[in-house]
Scaffold this active site. Structure first.
Site, mmCIF file in Angstrom:
data_model
loop_
_atom_site.group_PDB
_atom_site.id
_atom_site.type_symbol
_atom_site.label_atom_id
_atom_site.label_comp_id
_atom_site.label_asym_id
_atom_site.label_seq_id
_atom_site.Cartn_x
_atom_site.Cartn_y
_atom_site.Cartn_z
ATOM 1 N N SER A 76 36.598 -87.894 1.148
ATOM 2 C CA SER A 76 37.951 -87.363 0.976
ATOM 3 C C SER A 76 38.253 -87.382 -0.516
ATOM 4 O O SER A 76 37.638 -88.157 -1.267
ATOM 5 C CB SER A 76 38.928 -88.273 1.722
ATOM 6 O OG SER A 76 40.247 -88.040 1.274
ATOM 7 N N TYR A 111 42.690 -96.082 4.082
ATOM 8 C CA TYR A 111 41.952 -94.810 4.226
ATOM 9 C C TYR A 111 41.204 -94.513 2.931
ATOM 10 O O TYR A 111 40.004 -94.216 2.953
ATOM 11 C CB TYR A 111 42.931 -93.688 4.579
ATOM 12 C CG TYR A 111 42.269 -92.335 4.733
ATOM 13 C CD1 TYR A 111 41.671 -91.964 5.938
ATOM 14 C CD2 TYR A 111 42.242 -91.419 3.680
ATOM 15 C CE1 TYR A 111 41.056 -90.724 6.085
ATOM 16 C CE2 TYR A 111 41.636 -90.180 3.817
ATOM 17 C CZ TYR A 111 41.048 -89.841 5.017
ATOM 18 O OH TYR A 111 40.433 -88.613 5.150
HETATM 19 N N1 LIG Z 1 41.621 -82.611 7.652
HETATM 20 C C1 LIG Z 1 41.600 -82.855 6.361
HETATM 21 O O1 LIG Z 1 42.409 -82.278 5.592
HETATM 22 C C2 LIG Z 1 40.611 -83.833 5.790
HETATM 23 C C3 LIG Z 1 40.559 -83.982 4.396
HETATM 24 C C4 LIG Z 1 39.630 -84.885 3.854
HETATM 25 C C5 LIG Z 1 38.789 -85.595 4.694
HETATM 26 N N2 LIG Z 1 38.871 -85.412 6.056
HETATM 27 C C6 LIG Z 1 37.920 -86.154 6.887
HETATM 28 O O2 LIG Z 1 37.317 -85.259 7.799
HETATM 29 C C7 LIG Z 1 36.901 -85.984 8.977
HETATM 30 C C8 LIG Z 1 37.400 -85.276 10.225
HETATM 31 O O3 LIG Z 1 38.809 -85.363 10.247
HETATM 32 P P1 LIG Z 1 39.750 -84.275 10.974
HETATM 33 O O4 LIG Z 1 40.668 -83.794 9.957
HETATM 34 O O5 LIG Z 1 38.934 -83.346 11.770
HETATM 35 O O6 LIG Z 1 40.603 -85.254 11.901
HETATM 36 P P2 LIG Z 1 40.817 -85.370 13.482
HETATM 37 O O7 LIG Z 1 41.041 -84.031 14.072
HETATM 38 O O8 LIG Z 1 41.820 -86.442 13.647
HETATM 39 O O9 LIG Z 1 39.381 -85.859 13.989
HETATM 40 C C9 LIG Z 1 38.949 -87.181 13.852
HETATM 41 C C10 LIG Z 1 37.908 -87.440 14.906
HETATM 42 O O10 LIG Z 1 37.512 -88.809 14.832
HETATM 43 C C11 LIG Z 1 37.513 -89.344 16.136
HETATM 44 N N3 LIG Z 1 37.780 -90.775 16.121
HETATM 45 C C12 LIG Z 1 38.866 -91.399 15.605
HETATM 46 N N4 LIG Z 1 38.806 -92.707 15.860
HETATM 47 C C13 LIG Z 1 37.662 -92.930 16.543
HETATM 48 C C14 LIG Z 1 37.072 -94.073 17.122
HETATM 49 N N5 LIG Z 1 37.657 -95.278 17.059
HETATM 50 N N6 LIG Z 1 35.889 -93.950 17.757
HETATM 51 C C15 LIG Z 1 35.304 -92.741 17.873
HETATM 52 N N7 LIG Z 1 35.821 -91.604 17.370
HETATM 53 C C16 LIG Z 1 37.002 -91.707 16.720
HETATM 54 C C17 LIG Z 1 38.626 -88.613 16.836
HETATM 55 O O11 LIG Z 1 38.505 -88.726 18.231
HETATM 56 P P3 LIG Z 1 39.749 -88.354 19.213
HETATM 57 O O12 LIG Z 1 39.907 -86.869 19.088
HETATM 58 O O13 LIG Z 1 39.256 -88.766 20.526
HETATM 59 O O14 LIG Z 1 40.916 -89.102 18.696
HETATM 60 C C18 LIG Z 1 38.434 -87.203 16.308
HETATM 61 O O15 LIG Z 1 37.478 -86.511 17.081
HETATM 62 C C19 LIG Z 1 37.431 -87.400 8.783
HETATM 63 O O16 LIG Z 1 36.396 -88.218 8.281
HETATM 64 C C20 LIG Z 1 38.519 -87.241 7.748
HETATM 65 O O17 LIG Z 1 38.738 -88.429 7.036
HETATM 66 C C21 LIG Z 1 39.758 -84.553 6.607
#
Ligand SMILES: NC(=O)c1ccc[n+]([C@@H]2O[C@H](COP(=O)([O-])OP(=O)(O)OC[C@H]3O[C@@H](n4cnc5c(N)ncnc54)[C@H](OP(=O)(O)O)[C@@H]3O)[C@@H](O)[C@H]2O)c1
Length: 249
Positions: free
Chosen positions: A153, A166
Site C-alpha cells: 500500500s 495497517y
Molecule cells: N482498495 C484499495 O484502494 C487498496 C489500496 C492499497 C492496498 N490495497 C490492498 O489490496 C488488498 C485487497 O484489498 P481490497 O481493497 O480488495 O479489499 P477487500 O475487498 O476488503 O478484500 C479483502 C479480502 O481479504 C479477505 N480477508 C480479510 N480478513 C481475512 C481473514 N482474517 N482471513 C482470510 N481472509 C481475510 C476478505 O475476505 P471477506 O471478503 O470474506 O471479508 C477479502 O476477500 C489488501 O491487501 C489491501 O490492503 C487496497
C-alpha cells in the site's frame, strides 16, 4: 507492464493461490488468472463469497478452482502445514502465490489505537503471509518458475498519520517480500518475489477508508489486472525484489 496484454494461455497448467479471493482485488485476480488458464486455489474466510467466485470461474469454462476456507485471524501453524500437504497431494507444486487478504483496522492516532485491533491487523496482514509463505516455500521451489506477489500500500512505503497498524503491517509486508526475494534467489532462480501496491481501487476496503469519496473516481479491480497477470506469468521472469505500483504514478 501496465498495458501488458497477456496471451490467453499465459497461466495454462499453472497452480496459483490467491488469498482474500472472495471479493475486491483478490476476486478479480482469481478470475483473471483462471481466465488465462490457471487452476486457482481460492483462499478466504467467507465461504459463500469463495463459492460465488468458484461458480463464476466454472461457468466461464475455465479450469476448475479449489476452495480453501481459512480465517487468518485464528488459523494455527498446523493449518498452514496441512494446507501445504493437501496441495502437495493434489497438485505436487505451487506456481504462484498472491498474498492479497488484509484488513484495515482503525483509522486513529497511535496514542489512541486500540491494542487488540493492532494485534489483529498485524496478525492478518503481516503474520499470516509469513506463515503461509513459510508453509508454501517447499511447493514453490518445486515449480520451474514461481511468482510470489505481496500486496502493499502507499502507506506501507511512506506512512501517513492515522493509518495505524495497517501502515505498519504493510511495512512488514514489504520487509517480508525483500527477505524472501533474497532468500529464494538461489542458483536456480526459480522463485521470484515482488511487492505490488494496487493504489486507490474501487473496493469495500477503499470505501471504508474513504467514506466520503465518490467510488467511481477510482479504477475497478479488473482494470489493474494487466500488471497482476504480467507478474504472475512467465513474461516477468527475472523481475525479483521490486516494489511495484499497479497504477502508473
Ligand atoms: N482498495 C484499495 O484502494 C487498496 C489500496 C492499497 C492496498 N490495497 C490492498 O489490496 C488488498 C485487497 O484489498 P481490497 O481493497 O480488495 O479489499 P477487500 O475487498 O476488503 O478484500 C479483502 C479480502 O481479504 C479477505 N480477508 C480479510 N480478513 C481475512 C481473514 N482474517 N482471513 C482470510 N481472509 C481475510 C476478505 O475476505 P471477506 O471478503 O470474506 O471479508 C477479502 O476477500 C489488501 O491487501 C489491501 O490492503 C487496497
Amino acid at each position: 507492464m501496465h498495458d501488458y496484454q497477456a496471451p490467453a494461455d499465459l497461466l495454462k497448467d499453472r497452480i496459483v493461490m490467491v488469498t482474500g479471493a472472495g471479493s475486491g482485488i483478490g476476486r478479480a485476480a482469481a478470475k483473471a488468472f483462471a481466465a488465462h488458464g490457471a487452476t486457482v486455489v481460492l483462499v478466504g474466510r467467507t465461504v459463500s463469497k469463495l463459492e460465488t467466485v468458484y461458480d463464476e470461474i466454472e461457468a466461464a469454462g475455465h479450469p476448475k478452482p479449489a476452495i480453501v476456507p481459512m480465517n487468518f485471524e485464528g488459523a494455527a501453524v498446523k493449518d498452514y502445514e496441512e494446507l501445504a500437504m493437501t496441495l502437495e497431494d493434489n497438485f505436487g507444486q505451487l506456481d504462484g502465490l498472491l498474498h492479497n487478504a488484509a484488513i484495515l483496522g482503525d483509522r486513529s492516532p497511535v496514542e489512541l489505537y486500540d491494542p487488540e485491533t493492532w494485534n489483529k491487523v498485524m496478525h492478518v496482514n503481516a503474520t499470516a503471509p509469513f506463515l503461509l509463505s513459510r508453509a508454501m516455500i517447499p511447493l514453490l521451489r518445486k515449480s520451474d518458475a514461481a511468482s510470489v506477489i505481496f500486496t502493499s500500500s502507499g502507506v506501507g512505503r511512506k506512512a501517513k498519520a492515522y493509518w495505524g497498524a495497517y501502515a505498519v503491517s504493510k511495512f512488514a509486508v514489504e520487509g517480508l517480500s525483500q527477505l524472501l526475494s533474497e532468500e529464494l534467489d538461489d542458483e536456480r532462480h526459480n522463485v521470484r518475489v515482488n511487492s505490488l501496491n494496487p493504489g486507490a481501487t474501487r473496493t469495500n476496503m477503499r470505501a471504508r477508508a474513504y467514506p466520503a469519496e465518490n467510488p467511481q473516481q477510482n479504477p475497478a479491480p479488473e482494470d489493474l489486472m494487466p500488471i497482476y497477470l504480467y507478474l504472475m506469468g512467465k513474461d516477468s521472469l527475472g523481475v525479483n525484489g521490486q516494489q511495484l505500483d499497479a497504477q502508473p504514478k
